[in-house]
Design an enzyme around this catalytic site. Structure first.
Site, PDB file in Angstrom:
ATOM      1  CD  GLN A   1      44.409  48.639  40.001  1.00  0.00           C
ATOM      2  OE1 GLN A   1      42.822  49.040  39.656  1.00  0.00           O
ATOM      3  NE2 GLN A   1      43.852  49.036  41.659  1.00  0.00           N
TER       4      GLN A   1
ATOM      5  NE  ARG B   1      41.390  47.718  30.888  1.00  0.00           N
ATOM      6  CZ  ARG B   1      40.617  48.052  32.228  1.00  0.00           C
ATOM      7  NH1 ARG B   1      39.166  46.940  31.974  1.00  0.00           N
ATOM      8  NH2 ARG B   1      41.007  48.163  33.231  1.00  0.00           N
TER       9      ARG B   1
ATOM     10  CG  HIS C   1      46.098  47.162  35.659  1.00  0.00           C
ATOM     11  ND1 HIS C   1      45.568  48.755  34.931  1.00  0.00           N
ATOM     12  CD2 HIS C   1      44.216  47.085  36.209  1.00  0.00           C
ATOM     13  CE1 HIS C   1      44.284  48.907  35.286  1.00  0.00           C
ATOM     14  NE2 HIS C   1      43.383  47.930  35.635  1.00  0.00           N
TER      15      HIS C   1
ATOM     16  CG  ASP D   1      43.739  40.984  39.816  1.00  0.00           C
ATOM     17  OD1 ASP D   1      42.735  40.451  39.538  1.00  0.00           O
ATOM     18  OD2 ASP D   1      44.357  40.863  38.661  1.00  0.00           O
TER      19      ASP D   1
ATOM     20  NE  ARG E   1      42.624  52.483  38.127  1.00  0.00           N
ATOM     21  CZ  ARG E   1      42.100  51.848  37.259  1.00  0.00           C
ATOM     22  NH1 ARG E   1      42.358  50.861  37.861  1.00  0.00           N
ATOM     23  NH2 ARG E   1      42.117  51.867  36.123  1.00  0.00           N
TER      24      ARG E   1
ATOM     25  CB  CYS F   1      42.876  45.568  40.831  1.00  0.00           C
ATOM     26  SG  CYS F   1      42.695  44.528  40.548  1.00  0.00           S
TER      27      CYS F   1
HETATM   28  N1   CP Z   1      40.362  47.744  38.144  1.00  0.00           N
HETATM   29  C1   CP Z   1      40.361  47.864  37.149  1.00  0.00           C
HETATM   30  O1   CP Z   1      40.586  48.153  36.237  1.00  0.00           O
HETATM   31  O2   CP Z   1      38.735  48.036  36.298  1.00  0.00           O
HETATM   32  P1   CP Z   1      38.049  48.280  35.958  1.00  0.00           P
HETATM   33  O3   CP Z   1      38.090  46.260  34.913  1.00  0.00           O
HETATM   34  O4   CP Z   1      36.457  48.575  36.029  1.00  0.00           O
HETATM   35  O5   CP Z   1      38.276  49.007  34.898  1.00  0.00           O
HETATM   36  N1  NVA Z   2      43.971  41.137  35.766  1.00  0.00           N
HETATM   37  C1  NVA Z   2      42.676  41.304  35.686  1.00  0.00           C
HETATM   38  C2  NVA Z   2      42.476  43.247  36.227  1.00  0.00           C
HETATM   39  C3  NVA Z   2      41.268  43.415  36.122  1.00  0.00           C
HETATM   40  C4  NVA Z   2      41.294  45.066  36.685  1.00  0.00           C
HETATM   41  C5  NVA Z   2      42.606  41.116  34.187  1.00  0.00           C
HETATM   42  O1  NVA Z   2      43.355  41.664  33.709  1.00  0.00           O
HETATM   43  O2  NVA Z   2      41.311  40.522  33.898  1.00  0.00           O
END
Ligand code: CP
Ligand code: NVA
Length: 310
Positions: free
Chosen positions: A132, A102, A129, A225, A293, A265
């Site tokens: 997701q 990530r 993502h 989101d 997930r 999400c």
């Molecule tokens: N939706 C998602 O990716 O959640 P987290 O940021 O908690 O991993």
């Molecule tokens: N768009 C958000 C998604 C989190 C799961 C971010 O990137 O923070």
């Protein structure tokens, strides 16, 4: 598949195949447990940002499949700061059978994949993502039907990483996609152009607007989101003002089909992009979505790391 960096790298068949496998693995797990398809395998996880769902779902997914997950917090590897991304990739991939990362800049997962001897999974970047969206299409298929032709997904909010992956997923699956963003927060042009290419092949329709009600009209799925993503905290106040008319609330759901499902999400900022009434109401599939997930990523892990699917 060698790596999983973007849904745009998949064919429609590959995406459908992953969803079918996820359905099977979910059923198997609900019947009492998964076969040890990843026995002795380790997934290395690098996080530059916080997480609940991504870490927990990958870690539990590996455990259920007989494998192990190794977690590194943002303070440990310090990707590209303590050590170059290329060196991290060369070294880490000698210890583990797969890497999930990530990151802030998408190029970091691209470079990780380039130098890794093991498959690399994008667990969220500023660009997209894909884990997701893969999970979300499992949820959509479960709630609607396997054939999504003529169905409509409306995304209301920021043209961000999550919206990007949903656009790719929808157009690969033949589902219509409408997005409503404030002016200046649209999806990037290259993302839209890729979506148009997929839509031309699958027969789905794309629509972008600045009016949430137009996007939500007759939708089967209304998705939102956060307005400020991780890394955009300094813009949060300004965005809260600009995005105010883009809240997913009951009045907006009333524009959609009567059996619309509401998706997010998570994490959600209740009272901003989504109301309590929608999160906790009859149209919400938020908790199944979060659970999925784990099931969808098991399919991904098996596809990338298992010797065979048995
Ligand atoms: N939706 C998602 O990716 O959640 P987290 O940021 O908690 O991993
Ligand atoms: N768009 C958000 C998604 C989190 C799961 C971010 O990137 O923070």
């Amino acid at each position: 598949m060698q790596h999983f960096l973007s849904l745009a790298d998949l064919t429609s068949e590959q995406l459908r195949d992953l969803i079918d496998l996820a359905v099977d693995l979910k059923e198997e797990w609900k019947q009492g447990g998964n076969r040890p398809l990843l026995e002795g395998k380790t997934l290395g996880m690098i996080f530059q940002k916080p997480s609940l769902r991504t870490r927990a779902s990958f870690e539990m997914g590996m455990l259920h499949l007989g494998g192990h997950a190794l977690y590194f917090s943002p303070f440990e590897i310090q990707l590209g700061e303590r050590e170059s991304v290329t060196d991290v990739s060369r070294v880490f991939s000698r210890y583990v059978d797969g890497i999930m990362a990530r990151v802030f800049g998408h190029n970091d997962v691209v470079v990780l994949a380039e130098y890794s001897s093991a498959p690399v999974i994008n667990g969220l970047s500023d660009y997209n993502h894909p884990c997701q969206a893969l999970s979300d299409f499992l949820t959509i298929v479960e709630n609607k039907s396997k054939d999504l032709e003529g169905r409509k997904l409306a995304f209301v909010g920021d043209g961000n990483n999550v919206a990007t992956s949903l656009l790719f997923g929808a157009t690969l699956m033949g589902m219509d996609f409408a997005i409503a963003t404030p002016s200046g927060y649209e999806l990037p042009d290259d993302v839209w152009e890729q979506g148009e290419r997929f839509a031309a092949a699958s027969g789905s329709h794309l629509f972008a607007t600045h009016d949430p009600q137009t996007a939500a009209a007759d939708a089967d799925v209304v998705y939102t989101d956060v307005w400020a993503s991780m890394g955009e905290e300094e813009e949060a106040e300004e965005r809260a003002r600009v995005f105010e008319p883009f809240q997913v609330n009951q009045a907006l759901l009333d524009k959609a089909k009567s059996d619309v499902i509401a998706m997010h999400c998570l994490p959600a900022h209740r009272g901003q992009e989504i109301t309590d009434a929608v999160c906790d109401g009859p149209h919400s599939v938020l908790w199944d979505q979060a659970e999925n997930r784990m099931h969808a990523q098991k399919a991904l892990l098996v596809d990338l790391m298992a010797e065979d699917r048995l």
